[in-house]
Design an enzyme around this catalytic site. Sequence first.
Site, PDB file in Angstrom:
ATOM      1  N   ASP A  23       0.845  -1.198   0.000  1.00 35.64           N
ATOM      2  CA  ASP A  23       0.000   0.000   0.000  1.00 35.64           C
ATOM      3  C   ASP A  23       0.875   1.240   0.000  1.00 35.64           C
ATOM      4  O   ASP A  23       2.083   1.152   0.112  1.00 35.64           O
ATOM      5  CB  ASP A  23      -0.936  -0.013   1.223  1.00 35.64           C
ATOM      6  CG  ASP A  23      -2.286   0.627   0.901  1.00 35.64           C
ATOM      7  OD1 ASP A  23      -2.306   1.751   0.380  1.00 35.64           O
ATOM      8  OD2 ASP A  23      -3.313  -0.004   1.172  1.00 35.64           O
ATOM      9  N   ASP A  54     -10.696  -1.810   2.526  1.00 31.49           N
ATOM     10  CA  ASP A  54      -9.455  -1.546   1.797  1.00 31.49           C
ATOM     11  C   ASP A  54      -8.350  -2.378   2.432  1.00 31.49           C
ATOM     12  O   ASP A  54      -7.847  -2.057   3.516  1.00 31.49           O
ATOM     13  CB  ASP A  54      -9.117  -0.059   1.842  1.00 31.49           C
ATOM     14  CG  ASP A  54      -8.114   0.319   0.760  1.00 31.49           C
ATOM     15  OD1 ASP A  54      -7.615  -0.576   0.049  1.00 31.49           O
ATOM     16  OD2 ASP A  54      -7.838   1.521   0.622  1.00 31.49           O
ATOM     17  N   ALA A  55      -8.009  -3.476   1.782  1.00 31.49           N
ATOM     18  CA  ALA A  55      -7.067  -4.442   2.364  1.00 31.49           C
ATOM     19  C   ALA A  55      -5.948  -4.797   1.393  1.00 31.49           C
ATOM     20  O   ALA A  55      -4.888  -5.247   1.807  1.00 31.49           O
ATOM     21  CB  ALA A  55      -7.811  -5.714   2.776  1.00 31.49           C
ATOM     22  N   LYS A  56      -6.197  -4.636   0.087  1.00 31.73           N
ATOM     23  CA  LYS A  56      -5.181  -4.897  -0.946  1.00 31.73           C
ATOM     24  C   LYS A  56      -4.509  -6.247  -0.756  1.00 31.73           C
ATOM     25  O   LYS A  56      -3.291  -6.369  -0.889  1.00 31.73           O
ATOM     26  CB  LYS A  56      -4.173  -3.750  -1.007  1.00 31.73           C
ATOM     27  CG  LYS A  56      -4.830  -2.380  -1.303  1.00 31.73           C
ATOM     28  CD  LYS A  56      -3.813  -1.283  -1.553  1.00 31.73           C
ATOM     29  CE  LYS A  56      -4.477   0.036  -1.895  1.00 31.73           C
ATOM     30  NZ  LYS A  56      -5.186   0.679  -0.769  1.00 31.73           N
ATOM     31  N   ARG A  57      -5.313  -7.265  -0.472  1.00 35.71           N
ATOM     32  CA  ARG A  57      -4.771  -8.610  -0.321  1.00 35.71           C
ATOM     33  C   ARG A  57      -4.367  -9.163  -1.686  1.00 35.71           C
ATOM     34  O   ARG A  57      -4.832  -8.678  -2.733  1.00 35.71           O
ATOM     35  CB  ARG A  57      -5.815  -9.526   0.317  1.00 35.71           C
ATOM     36  CG  ARG A  57      -6.335  -9.071   1.687  1.00 35.71           C
ATOM     37  CD  ARG A  57      -5.243  -8.860   2.695  1.00 35.71           C
ATOM     38  NE  ARG A  57      -5.754  -8.744   4.056  1.00 35.71           N
ATOM     39  CZ  ARG A  57      -5.321  -7.849   4.949  1.00 35.71           C
ATOM     40  NH1 ARG A  57      -4.391  -6.975   4.633  1.00 35.71           N
ATOM     41  NH2 ARG A  57      -5.806  -7.840   6.170  1.00 35.71           N
TER      42      ARG A  57
END
Lengths: 270, 270
Positions: free
Chosen positions: A98, B93-96
Amino acid sequence: MNFIRALNSVWRENNTLLCIGLDPDPAKFPAHLQHRPDAIFEFCRAIVDATADLVCCFKPQIAYFAARRAEDQLEALIEHIHIRHPATPVILDAKRGDIGSTAEQYAIEAFERFQADAVTINPYMGRDSIEPYLAYRDKGIILLCRTSNPGGSDLQFLDVGGEKLYERVARLVSKEWDVNGQCALVVGATFPSEIARVRTLIGDMPLLVPGIGAQGGDIETTVRAGCTPSGVGLIINSSRAILYAGKGEDYANTARSVAEATRNAINFHR
Amino acid sequence: MNFIRALNSVWRENNTLLCIGLDPDPAKFPAHLQHRPDAIFEFCRAIVDATADLVCCFKPQIAYFAARRAEDQLEALIEHIHIRHPATPVILDAKRGDIGSTAEQYAIEAFERFQADAVTINPYMGRDSIEPYLAYRDKGIILLCRTSNPGGSDLQFLDVGGEKLYERVARLVSKEWDVNGQCALVVGATFPSEIARVRTLIGDMPLLVPGIGAQGGDIETTVRAGCTPSGVGLIINSSRAILYAGKGEDYANTARSVAEATRNAINFHR
């Protein structure tokens, strides 16, 4: 603990390149653990204590804990490893990625809350997205390069000006991003020729290699492709093939037998 | 709730494209909240209740909760939004990003534990790494495409056979991966010409656009570049500029004023 120095020590002192991935799936636990409130911790703890002398790292996968509201058991597990096996580094497999201000929070999560010695990171957002982790000078930053899953080729194998995207990632990390010598790369065991290619690009940087065992990668080709000239440089991960080798109360001993055989198979080809 | 349908309803019924990002940093909280054990929940709850009619989504950033051992407060916050503001979707919102078996665990984390309506995902590991999320047919899957940070160009702007990597991601997602019409893309507001380029590639697929406000993106150029012909299609996120506009006990009212002005500025250019 300084991750890279600890890794170099434990490679030699334990004479092993094996890493055990801790991916605790309660559906696969032995019956006697099924109803314990701390089953996730206890399942992993017994594996850890039975195998610590055979490994160079433990690698808990945070998704298995987060899916079951068990972050407290992950904290307890890493603390247990640090107290009982203080020479053995812990890699938190989280694959975070991020922008800077959020990456700072993820770095706090990995290094301050969970006390991991290293964390896996996704490089897609570029250099400034890893800088908050690099600020922790003793910690290891392990970036995804060439992953072992079928879809890994969708982006990583694209040609970017005469090289593949994963090769560009390897070059960027080793030549530009890793200013303090604290990085490593993930390269799947299902692609031995690509392990060899990455090794030529990065010198002695450590490689975390998932994909032997359940994912089908071959030990001999992995070791030959990825070891440094001095016979180290690899963190070869196996998770399910070790964790779930036994189904009874003696599962940790069964796990030890498989871990020992895997370590020996790796060492045979070094 | 079906994320895409709910988003289309709320865009029109609330007449807004604004999304408020919930990035709770206790160091910036008003003094009267500083020592409450549920300060993170309470800070966000007041913002949510003061602004729900002005937004099309709320987007909590999980790192800010995880860094402070506050997953329980994130669960409570999302539950609160679902109960009190049932028409408003929640994007986690984790963007895994991970291989299939681990991605299944992350999907459980986002959709079953936290009850999010959509989640942000990193595309670097390819198609099979997003399939476990796609199996939740009502959920939104929002893939990183062109991110708003300076290092976003390191990989995303590389040329891959006549197009940029972010364009390839946009084409792959819209033409191949999104078989059920449940995907969206992240494109930063700092690159309006690239928002326009992505819009030409993906038809009416929603775009989540971070980077207005604290990150400096311009509202007019973002709206002109990204709206669909019918004047929707965008989830324009602002976090810090709204959350921390006020420093006193009336911070939620101050946040409402800034949110209202931002919504109006967006609508002026639609």
